[in-house]
Motif scaffolding. Structure first.
Motif, short mmCIF file in Angstrom:
data_model
loop_
_atom_site.label_atom_id
_atom_site.label_comp_id
_atom_site.label_asym_id
_atom_site.label_seq_id
_atom_site.Cartn_x
_atom_site.Cartn_y
_atom_site.Cartn_z
N THR A 240 -4.12 0.72 -2.36
CA THR A 240 -3.52 -0.70 -2.55
C THR A 240 -2.80 -0.92 -3.92
O THR A 240 -3.61 -0.94 -4.82
CB THR A 240 -4.50 -2.00 -2.18
N VAL A 241 -1.57 -1.17 -3.91
CA VAL A 241 -1.03 -0.80 -5.43
C VAL A 241 -0.48 -2.35 -5.78
O VAL A 241 -0.59 -2.74 -7.00
CB VAL A 241 0.24 0.14 -5.33
N LEU A 242 -0.41 -3.31 -4.79
CA LEU A 242 -0.23 -4.70 -5.09
C LEU A 242 -1.07 -5.27 -4.26
O LEU A 242 -1.13 -5.15 -3.04
CB LEU A 242 1.25 -5.13 -4.95
N THR B 23 7.22 -4.05 -19.52
CA THR B 23 7.09 -3.33 -20.92
C THR B 23 5.37 -3.06 -20.97
O THR B 23 4.52 -3.49 -20.47
CB THR B 23 7.26 -4.15 -21.99
N HIS B 24 5.29 -1.71 -21.76
CA HIS B 24 4.08 -1.50 -22.38
C HIS B 24 3.61 -2.11 -23.85
O HIS B 24 2.49 -2.03 -24.19
CB HIS B 24 3.68 0.05 -22.71
N ASP B 25 4.74 -2.65 -24.26
CA ASP B 25 4.82 -3.05 -25.71
C ASP B 25 4.26 -4.46 -25.66
O ASP B 25 5.17 -5.37 -25.63
CB ASP B 25 6.07 -2.80 -26.31
N ARG C 288 0.84 -1.21 0.05
CA ARG C 288 -0.15 0.06 0.09
C ARG C 288 0.91 1.08 0.15
O ARG C 288 1.96 1.41 0.71
CB ARG C 288 -0.94 -0.02 1.36
N PHE C 289 0.61 2.25 -0.95
CA PHE C 289 1.09 3.51 -0.72
C PHE C 289 -0.08 4.36 -0.09
O PHE C 289 -0.77 4.63 -0.91
CB PHE C 289 1.45 4.09 -2.15
N GLY C 290 0.09 4.64 1.06
CA GLY C 290 -0.94 5.57 1.76
C GLY C 290 -2.15 4.74 2.00
O GLY C 290 -2.01 3.74 2.49
N PRO D 92 -1.74 -2.04 -18.07
CA PRO D 92 -2.19 -0.72 -18.36
C PRO D 92 -1.32 0.34 -17.45
O PRO D 92 -1.07 -0.24 -16.48
CB PRO D 92 -3.62 -0.30 -17.88
N SER D 93 -1.20 1.63 -17.82
CA SER D 93 -0.34 2.09 -17.01
C SER D 93 -0.85 2.60 -15.44
O SER D 93 -2.15 2.49 -15.47
CB SER D 93 -0.20 3.87 -17.45
N GLY D 94 -0.10 2.29 -14.56
CA GLY D 94 -0.43 2.44 -13.23
C GLY D 94 -0.84 1.13 -12.66
O GLY D 94 -1.27 1.19 -11.53
N CYS D 95 -0.71 -0.05 -13.25
CA CYS D 95 -1.40 -0.89 -12.87
C CYS D 95 -0.29 -1.81 -11.60
O CYS D 95 -1.11 -2.73 -10.91
CB CYS D 95 -1.73 -2.24 -13.86
N GLY D 96 0.77 -1.32 -11.59
CA GLY D 96 1.60 -1.91 -10.62
C GLY D 96 2.96 -2.79 -11.03
O GLY D 96 3.58 -3.39 -10.25
N LYS D 97 3.21 -2.67 -12.42
CA LYS D 97 4.24 -3.35 -12.71
C LYS D 97 5.63 -3.19 -12.36
O LYS D 97 6.31 -4.00 -11.68
CB LYS D 97 4.24 -3.38 -14.33
N THR D 98 5.79 -1.88 -12.20
CA THR D 98 7.25 -1.29 -11.90
C THR D 98 7.35 -1.58 -10.19
O THR D 98 8.43 -1.94 -9.74
CB THR D 98 7.31 -0.17 -12.06
N THR D 99 6.08 -1.37 -9.38
CA THR D 99 6.10 -1.56 -8.13
C THR D 99 6.43 -3.19 -7.76
O THR D 99 7.49 -3.45 -6.76
CB THR D 99 4.93 -1.30 -7.70
N LEU D 100 5.86 -3.96 -8.65
CA LEU D 100 6.15 -5.35 -8.28
C LEU D 100 7.59 -5.73 -8.59
O LEU D 100 8.37 -6.44 -7.85
CB LEU D 100 5.26 -6.24 -9.28
P1 ATP Z 1 3.62 2.81 -15.73
O1 ATP Z 1 3.37 1.73 -16.99
O2 ATP Z 1 3.05 3.74 -15.97
O3 ATP Z 1 5.07 2.75 -15.54
P2 ATP Z 1 3.07 0.89 -13.60
O4 ATP Z 1 2.25 -0.41 -13.94
O5 ATP Z 1 4.72 0.34 -13.71
O6 ATP Z 1 2.68 2.01 -14.62
P3 ATP Z 1 3.52 1.49 -11.12
O7 ATP Z 1 4.52 2.62 -11.24
O8 ATP Z 1 4.03 0.21 -10.38
O9 ATP Z 1 2.81 1.08 -12.36
O10 ATP Z 1 2.66 2.18 -10.03
C1 ATP Z 1 1.60 1.69 -9.59
C2 ATP Z 1 0.74 2.92 -8.73
O11 ATP Z 1 1.43 3.07 -7.60
C3 ATP Z 1 0.32 4.00 -9.43
O12 ATP Z 1 -0.98 4.45 -9.25
C4 ATP Z 1 1.47 4.92 -9.05
O13 ATP Z 1 0.90 6.10 -8.88
C5 ATP Z 1 1.67 4.51 -7.47
N1 ATP Z 1 2.94 4.86 -6.94
C6 ATP Z 1 3.88 4.20 -7.43
N2 ATP Z 1 5.16 4.35 -6.67
C7 ATP Z 1 4.64 5.14 -5.73
C8 ATP Z 1 5.26 6.00 -4.54
N3 ATP Z 1 6.57 5.91 -4.16
N4 ATP Z 1 4.50 6.44 -3.61
C9 ATP Z 1 3.16 6.58 -3.80
N5 ATP Z 1 2.43 6.04 -4.84
C10 ATP Z 1 3.20 5.41 -5.76
#
Ligand code: ATP
Length: 360
Positions: free
Chosen positions: A17-19, A191-193, A12-14, A37-45
């Motif tokens: 729930t991101v994952l 990737t987005h691609d 969770r960020f605040g 899609p953008s913001g779905c949590g790929k980079t966070t995972l």
């Molecule tokens: P993209 O394809 O646009 O790179 P993504 O699927 O990789 O997106 P993430 O970067 O994992 O998505 O972000 C997932 C969610 O968590 C988004 O809503 C983002 O705004 C939020 N988020 C990411 N990092 C943080 C952080 N350090 N603090 C608060 N929120 C965050």
């Protein structure tokens, strides 16, 4: 080679729930893609796997070792980003050597391993060049060499090719896959691609809003998507809303009433058998539709007029208007003649196996 096991991972960020309760096993030596899609949590995972984030709940194992709380530099992983993050004032060799200098490796070993890493990415002899003297593609290879030089167990790649032009991207796809396989690396690639993912991945996961929606081989996910989001995200498709009439004559087939009349559709989802009257969707890939009447009983048929024709060399793309509400996109491979837009009625057919029923 190392297996990666993710068990009930939650972040969770605040209040967001991101994952959400992610479970995933990545096999040793597998090249695994995260898409969505953008913001779905790929980079966070990915950042959790690499050790840059600590989860609120759940665990990550590399083989039998619990690495959930192990700092990034102790995980034995290499990382490659969209921005290559190379030091412009240093030479290629100095950039590649950086991780080994930090680990206080003896100088002769550094020299040998830098040479080995540069050879792996086909940059032999360029060690003394400055970064500014390299093309974008060569810089990307330096970033890859820098990730490889520490002999990682896993390689994490976050949109590594998005700054490259189309031709270089294609070359680097092959190159990255070759290197992962040659070095026995377990690779996780964000990737987005979707074409990049389909062409390179052993398996891939499609994510949405912090959850894994589907995990499978490119062929499984493309041909048997579990829902509309996956069908539309991976490739292009025509979606027709419908209502189940009842089971078809063959196993795993259903009769579905749609705006364009009754269709026979295939149900590829294990355990899902919708009842008569239930709303469903029918997905038809543009390349599965053919502008001929094949006379087969195992095909569905559509009649309409061509509204739009676009010639792209390898393919022609048509819009077949069936009625006021529905037009189907159709892709014809290797067109030798074109059907121009007109009021003439033409027929398109599609094999029932390619008429995919999805939850409505
Ligand atoms: P993209 O394809 O646009 O790179 P993504 O699927 O990789 O997106 P993430 O970067 O994992 O998505 O972000 C997932 C969610 O968590 C988004 O809503 C983002 O705004 C939020 N988020 C990411 N990092 C943080 C952080 N350090 N603090 C608060 N929120 C965050």
């Amino acid at each position: 080679m190392v297996a990666i096991t993710v068990d009930r991972l939650t972040k969770r960020f605040g209040t967001a729930t991101v994952l959400a309760d992610i479970n995933l096993r990545i096999e040793p030596g597998e090249l695994f893609f995260l898409l969505g899609p953008s913001g779905c949590g790929k980079t966070t995972l990915l950042r959790h796997l690499a050790g840059f984030y600590t989860p609120d709940a759940g665990t990550i194992h590399f083989d039998d070792e619990d690495v959930t709380h192990l700092p990034a530099h102790q995980r034995g992983t290499g990382m490659m980003f969209q921005s290559y993050a190379l030091w412009p004032h240093m030479t290629v060799a100095e950039n590649v050597a950086f991780g080994l200098e930090e680990r206080k490796c003896p100088q002769p070993e550094i020299a040998a391993r830098v040479a080995e890493a540069l050879a792996a990415v086909k940059l032999e002899g360029l060690g003394e060049r400055r970064i500014q003297q390299l093309s974008g593609g060569q810089q990307q290879r330096v970033a890859l060499a820098r990730a490889l030089v520490i002999r990682p167990k896993c390689l994490f790649l976050d949109e590594p090719l998005s700054n490259l032009d189309a031709k270089l991207r294609l070359d680097m796809r092959t190159e990255i896959r070759r290197i992962c396989k040659e070095f026995g690396l377990t690779g996780i690639y964000v990737t987005h691609d979707q074409e990049e993912a389909l062409s390179m991945a052993d398996r891939l996961a499609v994510m949405e809003a912090g959850r894994l929606v589907q995990v499978g081989t490119p062929l499984e996910v493309y041909r048997n998507p579990v829902n509309r989001m996956v069908a539309e995200f991976i490739g292009e498709t025509n979606i027709l809303p419908g209502t189940v009439i009842g089971p078809g004559t063959e196993a795993a087939q259903f009769e579905v009433d749609t705006d364009t009349g009754p269709l026979t559709a295939s149900c590829h989802l294990a355990g899902w058998r919708p009842a008569p009257g239930e709303p469903v969707l029918v997905s038809l890939r543009p390349e599965a539709l053919r502008l001929t009447d094949d006379g087969e009983t195992s095909s569905d048929r559509f009649s309409g007029c061509i509204d739009n024709t676009m010639y792209l060399g390898a393919t022609a793309q048509y819009e077949l208007r069936l009625n006021d509400r529905v037009a189907l996109k159709i892709t014809q491979m290797n067109p030798t003649a074109l059907l121009e837009p007109s009021g003439t009625t033409v027929t398109a057919t599609v094999r029932i196996d390619d008429v995919v029923m999805l939850p409505g």
